[in-house]
Design a protein around this motif. Sequence first.
Motif, mmCIF file in Angstrom:
data_model
loop_
_atom_site.group_PDB
_atom_site.id
_atom_site.type_symbol
_atom_site.label_atom_id
_atom_site.label_comp_id
_atom_site.label_asym_id
_atom_site.label_seq_id
_atom_site.Cartn_x
_atom_site.Cartn_y
_atom_site.Cartn_z
ATOM 1 N N SER A 15 4.032 5.884 3.689
ATOM 2 C CA SER A 15 2.798 5.205 4.088
ATOM 3 C C SER A 15 1.711 6.191 4.493
ATOM 4 C CB SER A 15 3.081 4.216 5.220
ATOM 5 O OG SER A 15 3.632 4.881 6.317
ATOM 6 N N ASP A 39 -7.755 4.775 1.753
ATOM 7 C CA ASP A 39 -6.702 3.825 1.391
ATOM 8 C C ASP A 39 -5.393 4.403 1.895
ATOM 9 O OD1 ASP A 39 -8.768 2.787 -0.106
ATOM 10 O OD2 ASP A 39 -7.694 2.772 -1.990
ATOM 11 N N LYS A 41 -1.273 4.230 1.984
ATOM 12 C CA LYS A 41 -0.184 3.670 1.190
ATOM 13 C C LYS A 41 0.483 2.513 1.918
ATOM 14 C CE LYS A 41 1.091 7.703 -1.543
ATOM 15 N NZ LYS A 41 2.144 8.704 -1.746
ATOM 16 N N GLN A 43 -0.995 -0.048 2.515
ATOM 17 C CA GLN A 43 -1.690 -1.198 1.939
ATOM 18 C C GLN A 43 -2.834 -1.700 2.808
ATOM 19 O OE1 GLN A 43 1.951 -3.227 1.778
ATOM 20 N NE2 GLN A 43 2.552 -2.371 -0.190
ATOM 21 N N ASN A 60 -6.499 -5.511 5.464
ATOM 22 C CA ASN A 60 -5.134 -5.561 4.952
ATOM 23 C C ASN A 60 -5.149 -6.039 3.498
ATOM 24 O OD1 ASN A 60 -2.434 -6.353 4.315
ATOM 25 N ND2 ASN A 60 -1.982 -6.406 6.508
ATOM 26 N N LYS A 62 -2.681 -5.907 1.203
ATOM 27 C CA LYS A 62 -1.470 -6.642 0.817
ATOM 28 C C LYS A 62 -1.581 -8.108 1.223
ATOM 29 C CE LYS A 62 3.529 -6.831 1.333
ATOM 30 N NZ LYS A 62 4.717 -6.202 1.913
ATOM 31 N N GLY A 68 2.398 -6.767 -2.696
ATOM 32 C CA GLY A 68 2.237 -5.383 -2.304
ATOM 33 C C GLY A 68 2.234 -4.394 -3.440
ATOM 34 N N LYS A 70 1.215 0.191 -3.615
ATOM 35 C CA LYS A 70 0.671 1.319 -2.861
ATOM 36 C C LYS A 70 -0.832 1.368 -3.101
ATOM 37 C CE LYS A 70 4.676 3.279 -1.701
ATOM 38 N NZ LYS A 70 5.278 2.708 -0.566
ATOM 39 N N ALA A 71 -1.600 1.523 -2.036
ATOM 40 C CA ALA A 71 -3.045 1.691 -2.165
ATOM 41 C C ALA A 71 -3.292 3.177 -2.395
ATOM 42 C CB ALA A 71 -3.756 1.193 -0.906
ATOM 43 N N TYR A 86 -6.966 -2.450 -6.093
ATOM 44 C CA TYR A 86 -5.654 -2.623 -5.461
ATOM 45 C C TYR A 86 -4.888 -3.681 -6.230
ATOM 46 C CZ TYR A 86 -2.011 -3.910 -2.172
ATOM 47 O OH TYR A 86 -0.795 -4.183 -1.595
ATOM 48 N N ASN A 87 -3.650 -3.350 -6.599
ATOM 49 C CA ASN A 87 -2.808 -4.291 -7.314
ATOM 50 C C ASN A 87 -3.532 -4.698 -8.597
ATOM 51 O OD1 ASN A 87 -0.568 -5.915 -7.729
ATOM 52 N ND2 ASN A 87 -0.664 -6.899 -5.757
ATOM 53 N N ASP A 111 -1.487 -3.462 -12.844
ATOM 54 C CA ASP A 111 -2.142 -2.927 -11.657
ATOM 55 C C ASP A 111 -3.111 -1.805 -12.012
ATOM 56 O OD1 ASP A 111 -0.533 -4.629 -10.222
ATOM 57 O OD2 ASP A 111 0.734 -3.051 -9.385
#
Length: 180
Positions: A15, A39, A41, A43, A60, A62, A68, A70-71, A86-87, A111
């Motif tokens: 993270s 960012d 990790k 999220q 947030n 996520k 979820g 990883k950002a 993100y995602n 993603d």
Amino acid sequence: VCSSDLFTTTTKGDSDVGAGPTISPPGANGFADGVVYIDGKDQVEYALDLSTGASLWQFNLKKNAGSGAKAICTAALVGTNLIITYNEYVYDLNAITGAVIWRSAPTGTADFIASPSISGGSGNQVILVGDLAGIEHAYALATGAQVFAFKAAATIFSSSAVADGMVFFASLDGNVYALG
């Protein structure tokens, strides 16, 4: 202020900070000391005081996306618009408050791990970013509506670059693409 440890993201597992910082200089957007956006990790998108490292706001990713990842993408800053991938989503956050201005529709394909690029003049700006399915997406900065999507022959890991009205990006197919 000089410190090697001004701020720590959540320390569970992997993270750490997963992307490069985006800087809003001192005095911009009403922040006397400036802001660094990162960012994690974990999220979460963080806005930190550039001089002290104090948290100004957190978003947030996520929780908002409902799943979820990883950002790991460096944000782009255009005035008070902080653009984050993100995602399966592109986000436009208010750089002052962290509130969502808009979130794109999900790609439905893959993603993002590439960071966004911005092109165009004021009022006509476009966000450009490639996804893991090999699709280079373009979104209107003002609304988040998709302007176009171009399918390369393979995954797009790298961020795009913009010059002379053209967007350049590379794909794992070994090609560099130029769209204009």
